[in-house]
Motif scaffolding. Structure first.
Motif, short mmCIF file in Angstrom:
data_model
loop_
_atom_site.label_atom_id
_atom_site.label_comp_id
_atom_site.label_asym_id
_atom_site.label_seq_id
_atom_site.Cartn_x
_atom_site.Cartn_y
_atom_site.Cartn_z
N PHE A 18 20.29 -22.31 6.55
CA PHE A 18 19.54 -21.59 7.59
C PHE A 18 18.75 -22.56 8.49
CE2 PHE A 18 19.51 -17.79 4.56
CZ PHE A 18 20.54 -17.15 5.24
N SER A 24 21.37 -24.22 12.80
CA SER A 24 21.12 -23.12 11.88
C SER A 24 22.32 -22.17 11.84
CB SER A 24 19.87 -22.37 12.31
OG SER A 24 19.66 -21.24 11.49
N LEU A 25 22.64 -21.70 10.64
CA LEU A 25 23.73 -20.73 10.49
C LEU A 25 23.17 -19.33 10.34
CD1 LEU A 25 26.12 -22.57 7.99
CD2 LEU A 25 26.01 -22.76 10.47
N SER A 26 23.95 -18.34 10.73
CA SER A 26 23.55 -16.95 10.57
C SER A 26 23.73 -16.52 9.12
CB SER A 26 24.40 -16.05 11.47
OG SER A 26 25.76 -16.03 11.01
N ARG A 27 23.13 -15.40 8.76
CA ARG A 27 23.31 -14.85 7.41
C ARG A 27 24.78 -14.58 7.13
NH1 ARG A 27 21.25 -14.66 2.54
NH2 ARG A 27 19.17 -14.26 3.41
N GLN A 28 25.50 -14.07 8.10
CA GLN A 28 26.92 -13.78 7.92
C GLN A 28 27.71 -15.06 7.66
OE1 GLN A 28 28.76 -11.76 11.23
NE2 GLN A 28 30.65 -11.34 10.11
N GLN A 29 27.39 -16.13 8.38
CA GLN A 29 28.08 -17.40 8.16
C GLN A 29 27.78 -17.95 6.77
OE1 GLN A 29 26.47 -19.28 11.80
NE2 GLN A 29 28.57 -19.86 12.29
N HIS A 59 30.20 -27.19 8.29
CA HIS A 59 28.80 -26.76 8.18
C HIS A 59 27.95 -27.57 7.20
CE1 HIS A 59 29.90 -23.38 10.65
NE2 HIS A 59 30.77 -22.93 9.76
#
Length: 210
Positions: A18, A24-29, A59
């Motif tokens: 996150f 930053s990655l999304s919750r879905q990612q 990632h």
């Protein structure tokens, strides 16, 4: 049911994903990673391994903190499988642990081919722990031979420092007993180019994936 160690490791890994490191990655990612890991551990097919490896490359591989947290999660996952109610189901526990190593092997190959040492440096101590877990089985010479072949491959391609390779061999030789290993660690210095076999190292070099 997940063990407390696994839940904590998963939360730490998610938190690192996150963060803006580098993005930053999304919750879905973030949630998309864990089914990929589970699939590769359950069935070490080319598609499963490459899908998970590609996620790691996209990632995780550029961030030392994310690499370290991923390795800690895989260590916890490897240990959790031993107490999981479904551990007796196929594939066996030793194969699940072997598949984790095959997945990381593919990611290490990409790391070396790109000229980076981020994954290798962050994963080195955890690879010893994972190798020890995979080697902690008696009377399974074929399984031990696969572990030894994997270490030889990493040594041939110079993925890791020599002292790390030595620790990996000791882990297999002593059936996973790695306690009180106080030898000093050395920083890795690459000494040769990595052969161009990207995308096939996990399966073609290791033989049958399961």
């Amino acid at each position: 049911m997940a063990s407390p160690e696994l839940a904590i490791a998963k939360a730490a890994l998610s938190a690192s994903l996150f963060k803006a490191d580098p993005a930053s990655l999304s919750r879905q990612q973030v949630d998309g990673l864990f089914p990929l890991v589970d699939a590769a551990m359950a069935q070490c097919s080319r598609q499963n391994v490459q899908s998970c490896k590609n996620w790691i490359v996209a990632h995780v591989a550029s961030s030392p903190a994310r690499c370290a947290n991923l390795a800690k999660y895989l260590v916890a996952l490897s240990r959790s499988a031993q107490t999981d109610a479904a551990a007796a189901a196929r594939p066996s526990l030793k194969r699940k642990r072997l598949h984790i190593l095959y997945l990381l092997s593919d990611a290490l190959h990409h790391d070396a081919r790109s000229g980076s040492r981020i994954c290798a440096d962050a994963w080195a101590p955890h690879l010893v722990t994972l190798m020890a877990a995979a080697a902690s089985f008696d009377k399974c010479p074929k399984h031990k031979a696969k572990l030894e072949n994997l270490i030889s491959l990493w040594e041939e391609r110079v993925f890791l420092a020599a002292d790390t390779t030595s620790r990996l061999r000791d882990a297999v030789l002593h059936n996973g007993n790695i306690a009180n290993d106080a030898r000093p660690r050395t920083h890795f210095r690459p000494s040769m180019a990595t052969p161009p076999c990207h995308g096939t190292i996990c399966l073609s070099a290791h033989g049958s994936p399961t």
